[in-house]
Design a protein around this motif. Structure first.
Motif, PDB file in Angstrom:
ATOM      1  N   LYS A  42     134.701  12.128  21.683  1.00 27.90           N
ATOM      2  CA  LYS A  42     134.292  11.402  22.891  1.00 27.90           C
ATOM      3  C   LYS A  42     134.029   9.930  22.575  1.00 27.90           C
ATOM      4  O   LYS A  42     134.529   9.028  23.260  1.00 27.90           O
ATOM      5  N   THR A  43     133.251   9.703  21.517  1.00 31.67           N
ATOM      6  CA  THR A  43     132.942   8.316  21.158  1.00 31.67           C
ATOM      7  C   THR A  43     134.210   7.567  20.754  1.00 31.67           C
ATOM      8  O   THR A  43     134.405   6.405  21.105  1.00 31.67           O
ATOM      9  N   THR A  44     135.071   8.269  20.041  1.00 31.61           N
ATOM     10  CA  THR A  44     136.337   7.648  19.644  1.00 31.61           C
ATOM     11  C   THR A  44     137.128   7.222  20.878  1.00 31.61           C
ATOM     12  O   THR A  44     137.678   6.120  20.928  1.00 31.61           O
ATOM     13  N   PHE A  84     126.538   1.823  23.760  1.00 32.70           N
ATOM     14  CA  PHE A  84     126.749   2.542  22.506  1.00 32.70           C
ATOM     15  C   PHE A  84     125.851   3.771  22.423  1.00 32.70           C
ATOM     16  O   PHE A  84     124.690   3.739  22.816  1.00 32.70           O
ATOM     17  N   GLN A  85     126.433   4.826  21.869  1.00 34.72           N
ATOM     18  CA  GLN A  85     125.661   6.061  21.659  1.00 34.72           C
ATOM     19  C   GLN A  85     124.519   5.792  20.686  1.00 34.72           C
ATOM     20  O   GLN A  85     123.381   6.185  20.901  1.00 34.72           O
ATOM     21  N   ILE A  86     124.868   5.099  19.586  1.00 34.13           N
ATOM     22  CA  ILE A  86     123.835   4.679  18.638  1.00 34.13           C
ATOM     23  C   ILE A  86     123.501   3.243  18.967  1.00 34.13           C
ATOM     24  O   ILE A  86     124.357   2.366  18.892  1.00 34.13           O
ATOM     25  N   LEU A 170     129.749   4.660  29.533  1.00 35.21           N
ATOM     26  CA  LEU A 170     128.414   4.968  29.020  1.00 35.21           C
ATOM     27  C   LEU A 170     128.505   6.104  28.010  1.00 35.21           C
ATOM     28  O   LEU A 170     128.874   7.223  28.360  1.00 35.21           O
ATOM     29  N   ASP A 171     128.175   5.811  26.756  1.00 32.00           N
ATOM     30  CA  ASP A 171     128.279   6.820  25.707  1.00 32.00           C
ATOM     31  C   ASP A 171     126.904   7.441  25.456  1.00 32.00           C
ATOM     32  O   ASP A 171     126.077   6.866  24.770  1.00 32.00           O
ATOM     33  N   GLU A 172     126.698   8.597  26.019  1.00 35.72           N
ATOM     34  CA  GLU A 172     125.435   9.326  25.898  1.00 35.72           C
ATOM     35  C   GLU A 172     124.214   8.440  26.109  1.00 35.72           C
ATOM     36  O   GLU A 172     123.372   8.294  25.216  1.00 35.72           O
ATOM     37  N   PRO A 173     124.081   7.853  27.291  1.00 32.05           N
ATOM     38  CA  PRO A 173     122.931   6.976  27.545  1.00 32.05           C
ATOM     39  C   PRO A 173     121.606   7.729  27.447  1.00 32.05           C
ATOM     40  O   PRO A 173     120.578   7.122  27.200  1.00 32.05           O
TER      41      PRO A 173
HETATM   42 MG   LIG Z   1     129.761  10.455  20.149  1.00 35.98          MG
END
Ligand SMILES: [Mg+2]
Ligand SMILES: Nc1ncnc2c1ncn2[C@@H]1O[C@H](COP(=O)(O)OP(=O)(O)OP(=O)(O)O)[C@@H](O)[C@H]1O
Lengths: 251, 331, 305
Positions: A42-44, A84-86, A170-173
């Motif tokens: 997903k992040t990729t 960003f997720q992180i 939105l990556d895992e907000p």
């Molecule tokens: Mg991810």
């Protein structure tokens, strides 16, 4: 209102195929959720859409314009922003300064060498508005490195909003945010619906099913199902591959 | 990868900025009082040496602009000192002795060199960047070594004194000293403005987190390159002063050791503070002179000092002073 | 003309082999530990001084070489233990400063111990003299021996990197440091081994040139920067890149000085050609570096930019 079209996107890290022929149609104004187990890619995918990672093949199209080869800064200026997720912020800048930089990126030239930037009202006002929308205006003058985890998540959102996006990735907000904080966050995102096109990656199924207009399921880099939340929830392949155990846990 | 600098975040708390300006102002006042003091002691040697200190202060401050605020560890900055010095020599051989023209020529050459070498170096990061800037600095060094019309290795003595708009500068009355001090103050004001401007905020942002900066729409390269060019140009001004101070130019001004010494000055004074490197230049040169007076093998102790400073006081002289309680730690 | 070309080419290869010995250690240290070490040229100088001392004491080049090796190991271990070990986790800026301090210290220490006048090392008897190459062309045996010895070491290194366990760890470490620690390897020991290996190779290079160059304090400096160019061109962490880069740099450097002016004469009048040629020659390797980096920012075989 701008839409996002992805066609046959691929990405491998060495022998590992992380994005496998992904095609996706995000209609203007919709909130499209992408769910999938850890390591599904997903992040990729978000990184490829935002231009942080170059794709091996396939095309990305923003509002009718091919942006496949465009670097990240150019995409942002066309209205494609990501979170960003992180958490990835400027730790030595205050929350306000973090957001003001995002405003500055789209407002006028940054090749101005003399006027002090800290007192530019136009930047600070717009930044304060974005902070207020993300629910962080009360912490505007705190250094980003001193913010709590939940506040970092809101800062991520505020920065993305400040770029004045048409499409928001939105990556895992909600990663690591729980309870009331999470509810407030979901309410916030709901308010953006209709105003922005959003691609939302989220593990919190309650949030996903509350917010999403459509849901796509990514497993091992492939989209195995895509459709209205109810249809996806009842899709046997999805239940088998993913929701079966995960949803049971959440319930 | 990003350099993890030990510098405190720049441009944050307004109080800290004001403190730095005050510190710089104190230094400038001290510098201004030097010539009368030297006159009272009847020792013009101090003015001569003082001019050298001020010139290096300019160079160290210029390097801090990219090293401290941009996390670009340039190990080739002595080349720009060299362009400044040779601008003086070459113009003087054509009968031009005006300081302002010397500075303009130095800046022009430096801008070009920084543009080309910066554009190549900035495509890389980390150790690559350090080594490539070092190599380009060495390239400039060898160029001037083979410039036999200006003495090559042996250097070139200036026969005529320089002037500024017709005023003789290089007598022993401290005119060059005060011109240099004025330049230092002016350039400090300029750099101070730059780091607190829109451009400066972008530059510092790239230092803190380049990926984040790209994700809000900034392409780091052009900002870093611009800063690199500005820094090179300011450094060349220091070179112009050094040539006039020594009445002599040689490739020795641009050896890689000199580039290293510039970095030492910046770190001694405190990375990313502008005022710090000014003090750092004075401290490093005083240390050299002082150790030199104590022992002919002073370099042994200077080297040892550097090693120990890094191993035991990561935050440079500021950190050292704070550690020993000579200076109150600032948040 | 042809003869001159062959002679210069051989000189270039000889320099290239030496550069490779120095660059091999440096590129591994950069690649695996991500540490910049300005003091690597110092090791080359120390190697030359060590063999000069031992050869003078024993009266034999061979004994000198033999004694130099354990001394080089000791020097490498001591520097690693006292300084480098504390720098691995630090910023590049700190590494630059500390190793710059080491350079200044070492140069002065060498001056204090051995004086400022250059030393010379006698050439071993069996390797003195020249051999005929082709026609009237003669080439010194010693230089040929240097080339052979260098190539032998290169081969040994190649075998070690590609076919041994340490080599496997080195390769893994050069591309991905966390894998190595994930394998449960004592990373500190691996670093110490790599650094010392690099130190010994650099000392060896210094020892090998000692009979043909004068041994003095400046000798490490010019070599250091050429070695940087080699490492950057070859790609950080790549032994293969270091080898090709070293040959490329050395041949361009040697041939450029001689043939640059000759080639320029085709387009310029003779005096201008020699003038321009003399100015360009020492800059050639840097221009080469610039061109290569412009095309490939990570160097020829680099995995990371
Ligand atoms: Mg991810
Ligand atoms: N730069 C990289 N190099 C090599 N492999 C990578 C890289 N980035 C990601 N991967 C691998 O690609 C796969 C997908 O990673 P990705 O981060 O996209 O997953 P994800 O769906 O976002 O997971 P999560 O839910 O944990 O955030 C993983 O197996 C990961 O190890």
């Amino acid at each position: 209102m701008t839409g996002l079209t992805v066609r046959n996107l691929n990405k491998s890290f060495g022998a590992l195929k992380v994005t496998d022929d992904v095609s996706l149609e995000v209609a203007p104004g919709e909130l499209h959720a992408i769910i999938g187990p850890n390591g599904a890619g997903k992040t990729t995918l978000i990184s490829q859409l935002s231009g942080q990672l170059a794709s091996d093949s396939g095309t990305v199209n923003l509002g009718g314009r091919d942006i496949t080869r465009m670097p990240m800064p150019g995409r942002v200026r066309l209205g494609l922003a990501r979170s960003f997720q992180i958490t990835s912020v400027l730790p030595g800048f205050t929350a306000l300064e973090n957001v003001a930089l995002a405003v500055q990126a789209r407002k006028g030239s940054s090749f101005r060498f003399f006027a002090p930037v800290a007192t530019e009202a136009a930047l600070n006002d717009a930044a304060m508005r974005a902070l207020a929308e993300a629910g962080l205006d009360d912490r505007a003058h705190v250094l980003a490195r001193s913010l709590s985890h939940g506040e970092h998540r809101r800062l991520e959102l505020a920065i993305a909003l400040a770029t004045d996006p048409k499409v928001l990735l939105l990556d895992e907000p909600l990663a690591g945010v729980g309870g009331e904080d999470a509810d407030a966050f979901v309410d916030r995102l709901r308010r953006f619906k209709g105003r922005l096109t959003m691609v939302l990656i989220e593990h919190d199924m309650d949030a996903v099913f509350k917010l999403a207009d459509r849901v796509s399921v990514l497993v091992y880099g492939q989209i195995i199902a895509s459709g209205a939340p109810e249809d996806v929830r009842n899709d046997p392949a999805v239940r088998a591959a993913y929701l079966g155990d995960e949803h049971g846990e959440a319930a | 990868m990003t350099e993890t600098l030990t510098a405190p975040a720049a441009g944050r708390a307004p109080r800290r900025i004001a403190g730095r300006v005050k510190a710089a102002a104190c230094l400038f006042v001290l510098f201004a009082l030097m010539p009368p003091l030297a006159a009272a002691l009847d020792d013009p040697f101090w003015i001569l040496i003082g001019t050298r200190f001020l010139a290096y202060a300019i160079a160290a401050m210029a390097l801090d602009l990219i090293l401290g605020y941009g996390a670009m560890v340039s190990f080739g900055h002595a080349a720009y000192l060299g362009f400044g010095t040779y601008a003086v020599a070459i113009l003087s051989s054509y009968g031009i002795h005006d300081l302002s023209l010397q500075i303009l020529a130095g800046i022009a050459v430096s801008a070009l060199f920084a543009l080309v070498t910066g554009a190549i170096s900035l495509r890389t990061r980390g150790v690559y960047f350090i080594m490539i800037t070092l190599a380009f600095g060495q390239m400039a060094f060898f160029f001037f070594i083979s410039l036999s019309a200006y003495g090559g290795d042996d250097g070139y003595g200036l026969t005529q004194r320089s002037s500024l708009f017709g005023f003789d500068l290089t007598g022993r009355d401290g005119a060059l000293y005060y011109v240099t001090l004025a330049l230092l103050i002016g350039l400090f004001a300029l750099c101070h403005r730059i780091v607190n401007s829109r451009f400066g905020r972008v530059l510092t942002g790239i230092r803190e987190n380049p990926v984040r900066m790209e994700a809000v729409g900034f392409a780091p390269f052009r900002y870093q390159l611009t800063a690199f060019i500005i820094s090179g140009c300011i450094t060349s001004i220091a070179g112009v002063i050094l040539a006039n101070q020594a009445q002599f130019v040689s490739p020795a001004f641009m050896s890689w050791h000199r580039s290293g010494e510039l970095i030492v000055m910046v770190v001694l004074g405190g990375v990313g503070t502008l005022a710090g490197p000014i003090a750092g230049a004075v401290a490093a040169l005083t240390l050299e002179e002082g150790l030199g007076a104590l022992s002919e093998h002073w370099k042994l102790f200077f080297g040892l000092f550097l090693v120990l400073m890094v191993l035991f006081s990561p935050r440079g002289l500021t950190g050292l002073l704070e550690k020993t309680g000579l200076m109150r730690g600032k948040s | 003309m042809m003869n001159l070309f062959i002679l210069q080419l051989l000189n270039g290869v000889q320099l290239g082999v030496l550069l490779f010995l120095i660059a091999a250690g440096l590129t591994l240290v950069f690649g695996i530990m991500d540490v910049i070490n300005l003091a690597h040229g110092v090791l080359y100088m120390v190697g030359a001084y060590l063999i000069a001392t031992f050869a003078a004491v024993t009266g034999s080049f061979w004994w000198g070489l033999l004694l130099m090796l354990p001394a080089a190991v000791a020097v490498g271990l001591v520097i690693e233990f006292l300084v480098m070990r504390r720098l691995y986790a630090r910023s590049h800026l700190d590494q630059v400063l500390a190793t710059f301090g080491l350079v200044i210290m070492a140069n002065e220490a060498v001056k204090m111990i051995w004086g400022t006048s250059p030393l010379s090392v006698p050439m071993p008897d069996i390797l003195s003299g020249s051999v005929p190459l082709m026609g009237p062309l003669q080439y010194p045996v010693y230089r040929i021996a240097v080339i052979v010895a260098g190539l032998a070491v290169a081969l040994g290194l190649f075998v070690m990197v590609n076919y041994t366990r340490v080599g496997m760890l080195l390769r893994a470490g050069a591309t991905n440091r966390s894998t190595v620690s994930a394998l449960g390897v004592d990373i500190n020991r691996l670093f110490a081994i790599v650094f010392t290996l690099g130190a010994v190779l650099a000392c060896l290079a210094g020892a090998l040139v000692a009979p043909v160059l004068s041994v003095d304090t400046g000798m490490g400096e010019s070599v250091l920067i050429l070695t940087f160019v080699v490492v950057v061109i070859g790609g950080i962490g790549s032994i293969k890149g270091a080898f090709l880069g070293a040959l490329l740099v050395a041949v361009v450097d040697t041939l450029g000085g001689v043939f640059g002016p000759i080639l320029l004469r085709e387009v310029l009048d003779p005096s201008a050609a020699s003038q321009v040629g003399r100015m360009l020659a020492p800059m050639l390797v840097y221009i080469l570096m610039a061109v290569i980096l412009f095309a490939k920012p990570a160097g020829l075989f680099g995995s990371r930019a």
